[in-house]
Motif scaffolding. Structure first.
Motif, PDB file in Angstrom:
ATOM      1  N   PHE A 399     -20.577  50.845   2.885  1.00  0.00           N
ATOM      2  CA  PHE A 399     -20.255  50.064   4.082  1.00  0.00           C
ATOM      3  C   PHE A 399     -21.187  50.412   5.249  1.00  0.00           C
ATOM      4  N   HIS A 400     -21.568  51.709   5.332  1.00  0.00           N
ATOM      5  CA  HIS A 400     -22.425  52.121   6.455  1.00  0.00           C
ATOM      6  C   HIS A 400     -23.909  52.026   6.124  1.00  0.00           C
ATOM      7  N   HIS A 401     -24.211  51.548   4.934  1.00  0.00           N
ATOM      8  CA  HIS A 401     -25.629  51.423   4.534  1.00  0.00           C
ATOM      9  C   HIS A 401     -26.302  50.340   5.376  1.00  0.00           C
ATOM     10  N   SER A 402     -27.581  50.580   5.749  1.00  0.00           N
ATOM     11  CA  SER A 402     -28.250  49.604   6.621  1.00  0.00           C
ATOM     12  C   SER A 402     -28.441  48.238   5.945  1.00  0.00           C
ATOM     13  N   SER A 403     -28.391  48.194   4.608  1.00  0.00           N
ATOM     14  CA  SER A 403     -28.541  46.900   3.928  1.00  0.00           C
ATOM     15  C   SER A 403     -27.199  46.317   3.492  1.00  0.00           C
ATOM     16  N   PHE A 404     -26.102  46.913   3.968  1.00  0.00           N
ATOM     17  CA  PHE A 404     -24.784  46.429   3.523  1.00  0.00           C
ATOM     18  C   PHE A 404     -24.610  44.934   3.787  1.00  0.00           C
ATOM     19  N   ARG A 405     -24.896  44.532   5.021  1.00  0.00           N
ATOM     20  CA  ARG A 405     -24.605  43.144   5.409  1.00  0.00           C
ATOM     21  C   ARG A 405     -25.405  42.155   4.538  1.00  0.00           C
TER      22      ARG A 405
END
Ligand code: ATP
Ligand code: MG
Length: 454
Positions: A399-405
């Motif tokens: 969820f906190h990964h920079s590529s999550f979205r």
């Protein structure tokens, strides 16, 4: 050259590609000759109020110093079409050195093709010197063109007439004169603008040979402006499209970025398919499209992605090349992974590690994707499995990964393209994002209860 971003809308920004403005009043048509056709101020709708104030400062400083100075290119074309210009290009008979002397806030860039960049805070106004594609007397042809006709030198200064002839399309070669507010047309651009035609200046085949990237520019402008390609401009694409392979891969990346990142990705995609150019840029994806038939899964996925990307531009949200490249190669990658899993009984993750670099290498032999985008593409791909599996220990990291979205957006797209099994995880993540920390922890605890019961 995407330099100028106004803080206020010049015109109400067009809401959708289908709502393109048409010319409100037909502009008077012109006859061509050595002299330009001139539209005086009352004959066109361009007002200085529609221009970036810093561009005006640059134009005025140049003319006050007794140089010629014009607005040219997409800025003039879009203002005539009552569209929102992406940037403004200035051209002058002043040499880069003369321009530097006039502006303290000026830097010269480029070693051979020298341009002046004038800085106003973060904003840069680019000023070019008139150029010519006529080699100077006594110069050898091969110093300027390769055997294929491709231009290797484009740094000879010239007159405004010569400058007009070396531009790509007639509608891109209109000059707005700040001295008397007239528009100068040396190539028939006004007539073509009225007829909504995109026409290469000169002999189309030669012009594509000089710079095959113009083929992609033709596709982009046809999509952006909603113009038809003039018949010879169109036919010559079929005769010269093989030359696209000679364009440096880094330049192709920039062209692809403009094709898919400026709000006209969906029509550009259709035109690339129509003109049989898509396979040159994305051979592996094209093979999937062919295998699946006309409107198969890959086509649906890409079309959905491009429509979303265009909508994002309307909403002034960024469109990252990492995302559209990740989606462009997704079916290629997932098919290869499935093959590996079948044949070599590998787990998804190890099959992914084996296959991803191979798919990327093949793509990069056509279009060079910068390394930071490649890393993001790999993250977007890798997170697909993580999002579906929802391994309890990895949920928060994911969820906190920079590529999550971006990964979530791809999963959503995939779920809409008949991947039924993905609907439940998409619903789960959609809810997860909408909650507070407390709510998220409750969802994780709920998942844990379910997995304990299994
Ligand atoms: P936009 O900025 O809206 O994408 P534009 O027409 O301004 O469109 P730019 O790439 O900014 O496109 O280039 C500015 C101008 O420089 C063009 O309008 C054209 O006159 C000229 N130009 C750019 N690239 C080429 C090219 N490859 N061959 C010939 N002329 C070109
Ligand atoms: Mg421009």
């Amino acid at each position: 050259m995407a330099i100028f971003r106004p803080h206020f809308p010049l015109f109400p920004p067009w809401k959708h590609k289908k709502e393109r403005d048409s010319l409100q009043d037909r502009l008077p048509e012109g006859k061509l000759g050595a002299c330009p056709h001139i539209l005086t101020r009352p004959q066109h709708g361009i007002s200085r109020r529609d221009m970036n104030p810093n561009v005006l400062k640059v134009l005025y400083r140049l003319v006050n110093a007794k140089f010629e100075a014009y607005l040219v290119g997409g800025g003039v074309r879009d203002l005539l079409l009552k569209k929102y210009p992406k940037d403004f290009d200035v051209v002058s008979n002043a040499t880069p050195e003369q321009i530097r002397k006039l502006f303290t806030n000026c830097r010269l860039i480029g070693r051979r093709f020298r341009l002046a960049h004038i800085y106003f805070g973060k904003e840069i106004i680019e000023v070019a010197t008139f150029r010519s594609n006529v080699p100077p007397q006594g110069a050898k042809e091969h110093e300027f063109k390769m055997e294929s006709g491709m231009i290797v030198r484009d740094n000879i200064y010239g007159t405004i007439e010569e400058d007009a002839q070396r531009r790509d399309f007639t509608v891109n070669a209109l000059y707005y004169n700040i001295k008397d507010f007239s528009v100068l047309d040396y190539t028939g651009g006004i007539t073509d603008l009225n007829r909504r035609l995109l026409r290469l200046i000169g002999k189309p085949q030669e012009r594509y040979q000089e710079d095959p990237a113009r083929i992609l520019r033709a596709i982009r402008f046809a999509a952006k402006l909603g113009f038809q390609l003039e018949s010879q401009t169109r036919d010559a694409i079929l005769e010269t499209k093989h030359l696209l392979k000679q364009v440096p891969r880094a330049r192709l990346f920039e062209e692809v970025r403009k094709l898919f990142g400026e709000g006209y990705a969906a029509p550009c995609f259709e035109l690339l398919l129509e003109y049989d150019l898509f396979g040159t840029l994305f051979p592996q994806t094209y093979a999937c499209l062919l295998q699946e038939g006309q409107r198969g899964k890959t086509y649906q996925l890409l079309n959905g992605m491009f429509e979303n990307a265009d909508e994002r531009v309307v909403q002034q949200k960024p469109v990252t090349p990492a995302f559209f490249f990740a989606v462009l190669l997704w079916t290629v990658l997932s098919k290869q992974i499935a093959k590996h899993q079948r044949q070599k009984r590998k787990k998804w993750r190890s099959a992914f590690e084996l296959v991803a670099s191979d798919v990327l290498d093949q793509q990069m032999s056509c279009v060079a994707i910068p390394r930071h985008f490649v890393l993001r593409m790999k993250d977007i791909w890798f997170l697909q499995e993580v999002l579906v599996a929802r391994d309890l220990n990895r949920i928060l990291d994911c969820f906190h990964h920079s590529s999550f979205r971006a990964a979530y957006d791809l999963l959503t797209l995939r779920s809409q393209m008949e991947e039924e099994a993905l609907r439940e995880p998409v619903k789960w993540w959609t809810r997860f994002q909408s909650l507070s920390d407390e709510g998220r922890n409750a969802m994780i605890a709920n998942l844990k209860r379910h997995s304990d019961m299994r």
